[in-house]
Scaffold this motif. Structure first.
Motif, PDB file in Angstrom:
ATOM      1  N   VAL A   1      10.287  21.763  31.686  1.00 36.79           N
ATOM      2  CA  VAL A   1       9.142  22.378  32.361  1.00 36.79           C
ATOM      3  C   VAL A   1       8.591  21.431  33.430  1.00 36.79           C
ATOM      4  O   VAL A   1       8.309  21.839  34.566  1.00 36.79           O
ATOM      5  CB  VAL A   1       8.044  22.751  31.345  1.00 36.79           C
TER       6      VAL A   1
ATOM      7  N   THR B   1      10.977  21.326  36.459  1.00 36.76           N
ATOM      8  CA  THR B   1      10.890  22.495  37.340  1.00 36.76           C
ATOM      9  C   THR B   1       9.569  22.511  38.107  1.00 36.76           C
ATOM     10  O   THR B   1       9.520  22.976  39.255  1.00 36.76           O
ATOM     11  CB  THR B   1      11.073  23.803  36.547  1.00 36.76           C
ATOM     12  N   CYS B   2       8.518  21.972  37.511  1.00 37.03           N
ATOM     13  CA  CYS B   2       7.254  21.851  38.245  1.00 37.03           C
ATOM     14  C   CYS B   2       7.390  20.857  39.402  1.00 37.03           C
ATOM     15  O   CYS B   2       6.836  21.066  40.497  1.00 37.03           O
ATOM     16  CB  CYS B   2       6.129  21.427  37.308  1.00 37.03           C
TER      17      CYS B   2
ATOM     18  N   TYR C   1      11.498  28.434  42.530  1.00 36.01           N
ATOM     19  CA  TYR C   1      11.105  27.402  41.569  1.00 36.01           C
ATOM     20  C   TYR C   1       9.845  27.778  40.801  1.00 36.01           C
ATOM     21  O   TYR C   1       9.667  27.339  39.652  1.00 36.01           O
ATOM     22  CB  TYR C   1      10.930  26.058  42.276  1.00 36.01           C
TER      23      TYR C   1
ATOM     24  N   ALA D   1       9.888  27.701  36.821  1.00 31.32           N
ATOM     25  CA  ALA D   1       8.907  26.957  36.030  1.00 31.32           C
ATOM     26  C   ALA D   1       8.340  27.832  34.921  1.00 31.32           C
ATOM     27  O   ALA D   1       8.215  27.396  33.763  1.00 31.32           O
ATOM     28  CB  ALA D   1       7.789  26.443  36.927  1.00 31.32           C
TER      29      ALA D   1
END
Length: 401
Positions: free
Chosen positions: A85, A88-89, A179, A183
């Protein structure tokens, strides 16, 4: 997420695995829609010379690979889902920064570094998540599936990016949206079950402790030789092959790798490392020798041989590292990423010097014959040197820690 313990290697893929494989494909699609065109964008929009562009790209690559053992150790502590997580952030933040760079080109540099940091965290967490709770028999299929998903993304990304090369604002807006979705998707993954393998969690300063020496060294060698193909073939074929033809061949290489690795996974998982090395490096030798002719058929055949050789070596090196390492899967994959970076660096330094020497001599086809010879000569020399130092493992960190 928990992969669960399933009965037999054929049942290894679960719903969460498939969701993560889709995520790995999309992450690489978004990354490689931008990365191949960064040199052009940096030069045109920031007005800097190619030497400076090379420094920026080289530093970003160094960050991604050199930091991998540390980001993997972070994932070991924070948890695999949380790390995915967070990664992806970071990808999302990088995409937003790229979008802002349309108006302020100087922001392209921090955007690139954010994306590389995201990749350094995502890669070991992604691979470790796939093999978490998997048996030894299930690992080849899972590792190969993860690599295949990523390679399809690598093949599709540049094609998608080419559609918007002259409209970077739209490209960056689309990757930002991609993205953001990723996320949220990774946030919905189930947390992995606590590990029960008893692997020690070492301090960050000892991220290389318990290193599996042979697969690490063979990974360095594999990528040293592989990156000769990836870095210098485009230069060699300039004026010999049409750009579009070369692009199709390189896409074919990535797709071939994505197809062959899962097909060969069962055999690779059962084979001894030395046998896989013999097959893989022989294919690489045949492929690089085929490039020497400089004709379309030879380059295409060489790329196919490279697909087969790297499909075997990339997978077997990682499986051997997992089998021999005393560390968690996340840390092991981080160590392997470092090996990839070392091999790429050696290719850039030594390979570039050798390529230049053959170019000055007017004998560039000989460069590929020299690479082919190295594919046959260097592997047994590396194994002999490692065996001379004793053992397969890192001996509590001795030598590499």
């Amino acid at each position: 997420m928990s992969a669960g313990t399933v009965a037999g290697p054929r049942a290894a893929l679960t719903g969460p695995h498939i969701a993560l494989l889709a995520g790995g494909f999309l992450v690489n699609t978004g990354t490689f829609a931008v990365y191949p065109y960064l040199a052009v964008l940096l030069r045109e929009r920031m007005g800097i010379g190619m030497a400076a562009v090379g420094v920026v790209l080289g530093a970003a690559t160094l960050l991604q690979f050199a930091s991998a053992p540390f980001t993997a150790a972070f994932a070991e502590r924070a948890g695999l889902k949380r790390s995915l997580v967070l990664a992806t952030c970071l990808y999302l933040l990088g995409a937003v920064t790229y979008l802002a760079a349309v108006g302020r080109p100087v922001l392209m540099v921090p955007a690139l570094f954010l994306s590389c940091l995201a990749g350094a965290l995502y890669s070991p967490a992604y691979r470790a998540y796939l093999v978490h709770s998997a048996s030894t028999a299930q690992r080849p299929r899972l590792v190969s599936a993860g690599s295949a998903a990523g390679n399809v993304g690598i093949a599709c990304g540049p094609v998608a990016g080419a559609l918007f090369r002259d409209d970077p604002g739209t490209l960056f807006a689309l990757t930002t949206g991609l993205y953001a979705v990723l996320a949220v998707g990774h946030l919905l993954l189930r947390p992995e079950r606590p590990a029960r393998d008893g692997a020690a969690v070492e301090p960050f300063r000892r991220v290389l402790r318990g290193l599996a020496r042979v697969p690490f060294a063979v990974t360095v060698l594999t990528h040293y030789l592989y990156m000769q193909f990836y870095q210098y073939l485009a230069l060699f074929t300039e004026g010999r092959l049409a750009t579009a033809v070369f692009g199709v061949i390189m896409m074919g290489y990535s797709l071939g790798l994505a197809v062959l690795q899962p097909l060969l996974a069962g055999w690779v998982g059962r084979a001894r490392h030395t046998v896989a090395m013999a097959v893989g490096f022989s294919c690489m030798a045949a492929g690089t020798a085929a490039f020497a002719g400089g004709h379309t058929a030879g380059v295409a055949a060489g790329a196919l041989a490279m697909s087969a050789g790297t499909a075997v070596l990339f997978l077997k090196n990682d499986l051997e590292a997992l089998a021999l390492s005393r560390r968690s899967a996340a840390v092991t994959f981080g160590q392997q990423r470092l090996a990839v970076g070392v091999g790429a660096m050696l290719s850039g330094v030594a390979g570039g010097a050798v390529y230049g020497a053959f170019e000055r001599a007017g004998a560039l086809p000989g460069f590929w014959l020299a690479v082919a010879a190295q594919c046959l000569v260097l592997p047994p020399l590396v194994l002999a040197a490692l065996r001379g130092r004793g053992g397969q493992e890192g001996g509590g960190g001795a030598g590499f820690s």
